[in-house]
Structure formats: structure tokens, C-alpha cells
Design a protein around this motif. Structure first.
Motif, short mmCIF file in Angstrom:
data_model
loop_
_atom_site.label_atom_id
_atom_site.label_comp_id
_atom_site.label_asym_id
_atom_site.label_seq_id
_atom_site.Cartn_x
_atom_site.Cartn_y
_atom_site.Cartn_z
N MET A 249 0.87 -1.21 0.22
CA MET A 249 -0.09 0.09 -0.13
C MET A 249 0.97 1.18 -0.04
N ALA A 250 0.54 2.25 -0.72
CA ALA A 250 1.30 3.43 -0.90
C ALA A 250 1.06 4.27 0.37
N ASN A 251 2.24 4.94 0.87
CA ASN A 251 2.02 5.91 1.68
C ASN A 251 2.71 7.23 1.02
N SER A 252 2.66 8.49 1.88
CA SER A 252 2.91 9.44 1.24
C SER A 252 4.47 9.67 0.83
N ILE A 253 5.20 9.05 1.88
CA ILE A 253 6.84 9.31 1.50
C ILE A 253 6.94 8.65 0.17
N ASN A 254 6.39 7.28 0.01
CA ASN A 254 6.78 6.68 -1.34
C ASN A 254 6.23 7.42 -2.35
N VAL A 255 5.05 7.94 -2.31
CA VAL A 255 4.36 8.99 -3.45
C VAL A 255 5.33 10.12 -3.79
N GLN A 256 5.81 10.84 -2.62
CA GLN A 256 6.89 11.86 -3.01
C GLN A 256 8.23 11.43 -3.38
N LEU A 257 8.65 10.26 -3.07
CA LEU A 257 10.04 9.92 -3.73
C LEU A 257 9.63 9.38 -5.03
N TRP A 258 8.64 8.87 -5.51
CA TRP A 258 8.20 8.55 -6.77
C TRP A 258 8.35 9.65 -7.62
N GLY A 259 7.67 10.81 -7.12
CA GLY A 259 7.64 12.24 -8.05
C GLY A 259 9.02 12.80 -8.04
N LEU A 260 9.75 12.63 -7.03
CA LEU A 260 11.18 13.18 -6.89
C LEU A 260 12.15 12.36 -7.85
N SER A 261 11.72 11.28 -8.00
CA SER A 261 12.68 10.19 -8.89
C SER A 261 12.33 10.44 -10.40
N LEU A 262 11.48 11.00 -10.76
CA LEU A 262 11.34 11.59 -12.17
C LEU A 262 12.47 12.42 -12.79
N SER A 263 13.06 13.23 -11.81
CA SER A 263 14.35 13.84 -12.21
C SER A 263 15.65 13.23 -12.44
N LEU A 264 15.46 12.01 -12.19
CA LEU A 264 16.84 10.97 -12.28
C LEU A 264 17.40 11.13 -13.72
N THR A 265 16.49 11.30 -15.00
CA THR A 265 17.16 11.27 -16.24
C THR A 265 17.02 12.81 -16.62
N SER A 266 17.18 13.98 -15.88
CA SER A 266 17.08 15.18 -16.33
C SER A 266 18.57 15.57 -16.66
N ILE A 267 18.67 16.72 -17.38
CA ILE A 267 20.03 17.00 -17.77
C ILE A 267 20.93 17.17 -16.33
N TRP A 268 20.53 17.44 -15.19
CA TRP A 268 21.34 17.55 -14.04
C TRP A 268 21.88 16.30 -13.81
N GLY A 269 20.81 15.28 -13.93
CA GLY A 269 21.31 13.77 -13.62
C GLY A 269 20.87 13.14 -12.17
N SER A 270 21.44 12.04 -12.06
CA SER A 270 21.17 11.29 -10.82
C SER A 270 22.26 11.17 -9.63
N GLU A 271 23.42 11.79 -10.13
CA GLU A 271 24.44 11.24 -9.20
C GLU A 271 24.47 11.73 -7.71
N LYS A 272 23.71 12.86 -7.48
CA LYS A 272 23.88 13.42 -6.14
C LYS A 272 22.49 12.45 -5.38
N ASP A 273 21.58 12.25 -6.22
CA ASP A 273 20.28 11.23 -5.58
C ASP A 273 20.92 9.94 -4.89
N PHE A 274 21.75 9.27 -5.81
CA PHE A 274 22.55 8.10 -5.28
C PHE A 274 23.19 8.32 -4.16
N GLU A 275 24.11 9.41 -4.24
CA GLU A 275 24.85 9.86 -3.12
C GLU A 275 24.33 10.01 -1.84
N ILE A 276 23.11 10.62 -2.01
CA ILE A 276 21.96 10.75 -0.63
C ILE A 276 21.50 9.39 -0.06
#
Length: 248
Positions: free
Chosen positions: A1-28
Motif C-alpha cells: 500500500m502506498a504511503n505519502s513518503i513513497n509517493v513523494q519519492l516517486w515524484g522526485l525520482s522523475l528527475s533522475l534522467t534530467s539534464i542535471w542527472g542522478s549522481e547526487k540522489d544516489f549519493e544521498i
């Protein structure tokens, strides 16, 4: 079952393939290990560090370097230098960027050309580096994208801008959540899974480049591969079909 944290992380994760990239997210994610176990147990709070996608630094010297890097990136890539220009850019991406419209126009033209004539058509732009590369990208990847085309490029970059804008003080958390809610739903409505979304976003990045550069192409394609295959990636820990109504 979804919770609000998962939903927000889902939305934030859409930036992984942006021009900025995903390196810092994986570092966190690495710093918060066991990240996904803590999410599952409800022990993870969405700190500003996670929302922004920028690891905190106790060193004023390194923080200044990060600030300058982000400021230069936003200014050079999106002409963002303050709150007003940040909002203007976000609204522009919400309405569909000129790049997205260009891709759609070129793809419509390209698919109208008989298969046997397409190589000749592309080669006719051999003296126009950008046109040659853009039609080559459409030829290679266009058939794998849904009717939404590279809308994912606008969504991914818009979320990245919102996160970096939060870091720079151009946006507040309330604005981030509002934009994230709309963009996440738009992504889920137009793509069938993270792979399709990530490919569309990455194709948009490649299409946006000013000509072909093998190292740069490889960098962004590798970034997509990491987002799709890394066991710690949000895309391997949250269901694409999550109920986004639980949210934001």
C-alpha cells in the motif's frame, strides 16, 4: 500500500534522467542506508537534503562550490538566476517546451517519409550538424516512444529545476509539492512505466544537444541505465502504478 513518503519519492525520482542527472540522489541514498528498509518501516523523513537532491556539507568551502555549480547550471542551461526567472521557466515547461514541439514536428515529418528514403533524407542534412543529429535520434529512438514523445524531458527537467530552485531559495517546499503533484500525475498518465519515461526523457536530452558528442551521449545513456538497473534506484523500489492520490 502506498504511503505519502513513497509517493513523494516517486515524484522526485522523475528527475533522475534530467539534464542535471542522478549522481547526487544516489549519493544521498548511500548516506541514508539502509534507505529503502527505513522507507518501508516508516523511519525515513523527507529532509531538505532529500527533497533538493543535494547532499549537505559541513564545509563552507565545499558548500560555496556547490552553490556556484548549481547557480551556473541553472543560469547557463535554463536562464534561471532568481525566483522570477525560475517561475517563468517552470511555466514554460508546464506548457510544453519548444524542444518538445520541435521533436513532435520532426517526428511527424520523418514517419511520413517512406522507409527506403529515410537514410537519404537524414544524409541530406550532413552539412547541418544539429538537424542531422536530431533526425538521427528520431530514426533511432522515435519508434520506441509513445504519442507523448519527449514530454518526459519537460517533466524530468521541471522537477529537477524545482528541486534545485528549492536549494537556491527560489522556491519554497509548498511550491515544490504543488508542482510535483501535477507533474507526477502527468507522467503517469502519459507513460506506461519508468523505462518508457526514462527513455523518453533521455531521448529529449540527446535531442537537445548541439550536435553529436560520443562521450556526452554515453554519459546520458549510462545515467539512464543506472536509474533502471541500480538496486538502490527508486525505480527498482517503488511501483510505477502507485496511487498518486495518497500524496503531496
Amino acid at each position: 500500500m502506498a504511503n505519502s513518503i513513497n509517493v513523494q519519492l516517486w515524484g522526485l525520482s522523475l528527475s533522475l534522467t534530467s539534464i542535471w542527472g542522478s549522481e547526487k540522489d544516489f549519493e544521498i541514498i548511500e548516506r541514508f542506508k539502509p534507505f529503502w528498509k527505513n522507507v518501508k518501516k516508516g523511519k525515513l523523513n523527507l529532509t531538505k537534503e532529500i527533497l533538493q537532491g543535494i547532499p549537505e556539507s559541513s564545509s563552507s568551502f565545499f558548500k560555496k562550490q556547490v552553490d556556484e555549480k548549481i547557480s551556473s547550471f541553472l543560469n547557463d542551461t535554463f536562464n534561471i538566476s532568481d525566483e522570477n526567472s525560475c517561475i517563468i521557466c517552470i511555466k514554460h515547461l508546464f506548457n510544453g517546451s519548444n524542444l518538445k514541439k520541435s521533436f513532435e514536428e520532426k517526428r511527424r515529418l520523418f514517419v511520413s517519409i517512406p522507409q527506403k528514403d529515410r537514410a537519404y533524407f537524414i544524409n541530406s542534412f550532413s552539412k547541418n550538424r544539429m538537424e542531422f543529429c536530431q533526425y538521427s535520434i528520431i530514426n533511432q529512438y522515435g519508434k520506441y516512444l509513445p504519442s507523448a514523445g519527449i514530454l518526459a524531458y519537460d517533466i524530468s527537467n521541471c522537477i529537477s529545476i524545482c528541486r534545485l530552485g528549492l536549494y537556491m531559495g527560489y522556491l519554497n517546499e509548498s511550491s515544490l509539492q504543488k508542482y510535483l503533484n501535477t507533474l507526477a500525475k502527468l507522467a503517469q498518465e502519459n507513460y506506461c512505466d519508468f523505462e518508457e519515461f526514462g527513455l523518453a526523457s533521455t531521448v529529449g536530452v540527446l535531442y537537445s544537444l548541439n550536435g553529436y558528442d560520443n562521450d556526452v551521449y554515453s554519459h546520458y545513456l549510462n545515467n539512464l541505465t543506472i536509474a533502471l538497473t541500480n538496486p538502490e534506484s527508486p525505480w527498482n523500489n517503488i511501483d510505477w502504478n502507485i496511487d498518486l492520490s495518497k500524496s503531496f
